[in-house]
Design a protein around this motif. Structure first.
Motif, PDB file in Angstrom:
ATOM      1  N   SER A 131       0.861  -1.128   0.101  1.00  0.00           N
ATOM      2  CA  SER A 131       0.073   0.002  -0.058  1.00  0.00           C
ATOM      3  C   SER A 131       0.794   1.163   0.091  1.00  0.00           C
ATOM      4  N   VAL A 135       0.675   5.111  -4.228  1.00  0.00           N
ATOM      5  CA  VAL A 135       0.632   6.280  -4.840  1.00  0.00           C
ATOM      6  C   VAL A 135       1.928   6.742  -5.487  1.00  0.00           C
ATOM      7  N   TYR A 138       1.487   5.033  -8.945  1.00  0.00           N
ATOM      8  CA  TYR A 138       0.237   5.505  -9.807  1.00  0.00           C
ATOM      9  C   TYR A 138       0.736   6.742 -10.431  1.00  0.00           C
ATOM     10  N   VAL A 139       1.518   7.586  -9.713  1.00  0.00           N
ATOM     11  CA  VAL A 139       1.777   9.078 -10.139  1.00  0.00           C
ATOM     12  C   VAL A 139       2.722   8.926 -11.418  1.00  0.00           C
ATOM     13  N   TRP A 227      -4.163  -3.183  -7.430  1.00  0.00           N
ATOM     14  CA  TRP A 227      -3.336  -2.395  -8.663  1.00  0.00           C
ATOM     15  C   TRP A 227      -4.443  -2.420 -10.051  1.00  0.00           C
ATOM     16  N   LEU A 230      -7.071   0.300  -9.959  1.00  0.00           N
ATOM     17  CA  LEU A 230      -6.612   1.544 -10.048  1.00  0.00           C
ATOM     18  C   LEU A 230      -6.425   1.970 -11.474  1.00  0.00           C
TER      19      LEU A 230
END
Length: 289
Positions: A131, A135, A138-139, A227, A230
């Motif tokens: 986790s 972020v 993803y960025v 994942w 997302l």
């Protein structure tokens, strides 16, 4: 070697009886823990929704409805999601082998400067919770460095982050360490390049560990949920795990169970077929002459 039960005790009638009793009970408990959820899902899918929601639950369907599997396949459009998942899993497998095998070979046989420290830093990433990486990853995939490309709704959003797997690199390196250096030195004397040595010598004798890494890569990509959830906002490009979760609100419970069973069948068959290779690859500490 002294164990909890001595060989003399095991050879006695009472010792054998106690041993086999304990062994049978333990194996039965393990089978019950692992088999019962599968049994409940397979038979539960063949119950009608009212019986499936009944309390207490019935051990077997009072009326069998095997057509639920066909209904789930058509109503949930599982063929498309199976195809999406296969593309994601095969691509993740190919990218992992393309990155992890050369990396492990270089760390094992080419002995780069600071190689042990590089390996240690790779292994440290295993201590990070998944986790915590969501972020920043993803960025990164929404604005791929250098290329400036957005990978959302593309399988490459799964393939690229999965490519460098520290655990697989460690497994491969440990296996490559057991390959005799004399074998590779002889190939070098014959004029073979490092790439040719890797392709023609190392990979053929590394099939057990390659099978293990391949299975781990495919299973991880097949069952991953967070994942893909997302990076695949488009329902038409989602994997099985995400699509089934999205449809659970409007789908009858028996059809949902049938879809889950169908989604798990390929991985169960994969494990049953390759279980011997998994055990051999994880325990093989030397080369057979």
């Amino acid at each position: 070697m002294r164990t909890l039960v001595s060989p003399t005790q095991l050879r006695s009638p009472r010792g054998r009886a106690v041993y086999w009793t304990i062994f049978t009970v333990v194996m039965a408990l393990f089978l019950l823990a692992f088999i019962f959820p599968l049994f409940w899902a397979v038979t539960g899918a063949m119950k009608d929704p009212a019986e499936l929601a009944r309390t207490p639950p019935t051990p077997l369907p009072t009326q069998w409805h095997p057509e639920a599997y066909g209904d789930a396949w058509s109503q949930m459009e599982l063929a498309q999601y199976f195809l999406n998942t296969v593309v994601v899993a095969v691509g993740a497998w190919a990218f992992q082998l393309a990155v992890d095998v050369p990396a492990a070979y270089a760390l094992s046989k080419l002995r780069p400067v600071l190689g042990n420290k590089i390996l240690a830093m790779m292994l440290v990433t295993l201590l990070l919770p998944a986790s915590a990486l969501l972020v920043p990853t993803y960025v990164t995939i929404t604005d791929l460095p250098i290329f400036g490309t957005n990978l959302i709704n593309s399988p490459t959003a799964i393939w690229f982050p999965a490519a460098a797997n520290a655990f697989n690199i460690y497994l491969l390196k440990r296996f490559f360490d057991q390959i005799p250096g004399e074998l590779l030195e002889a190939a070098v004397l014959d004029g073979a390049s490092q790439l040719r040595i890797l392709w023609r010598i190392v990979l053929p004798i590394s099939r057990p560990i390659l099978a293990v890494v391949s299975i781990l890569a495919i299973v991880a990509a097949w069952k991953d949920f967070i994942w893909p959830l997302l990076v695949f906002p488009d329902p038409g490009k989602q994997t099985l795990s995400v699509a089934i979760q999205r449809m659970q609100i409007d789908m009858p419970l028996n059809l949902l169970l049938a879809g889950l069973v169908l989604a798990s069948v390929p991985m169960v068959l994969l494990f049953l077929f390759f279980q011997r290779h998994i055990l051999a690859g994880l325990t093989d500490g030397s080369l057979k002459g």
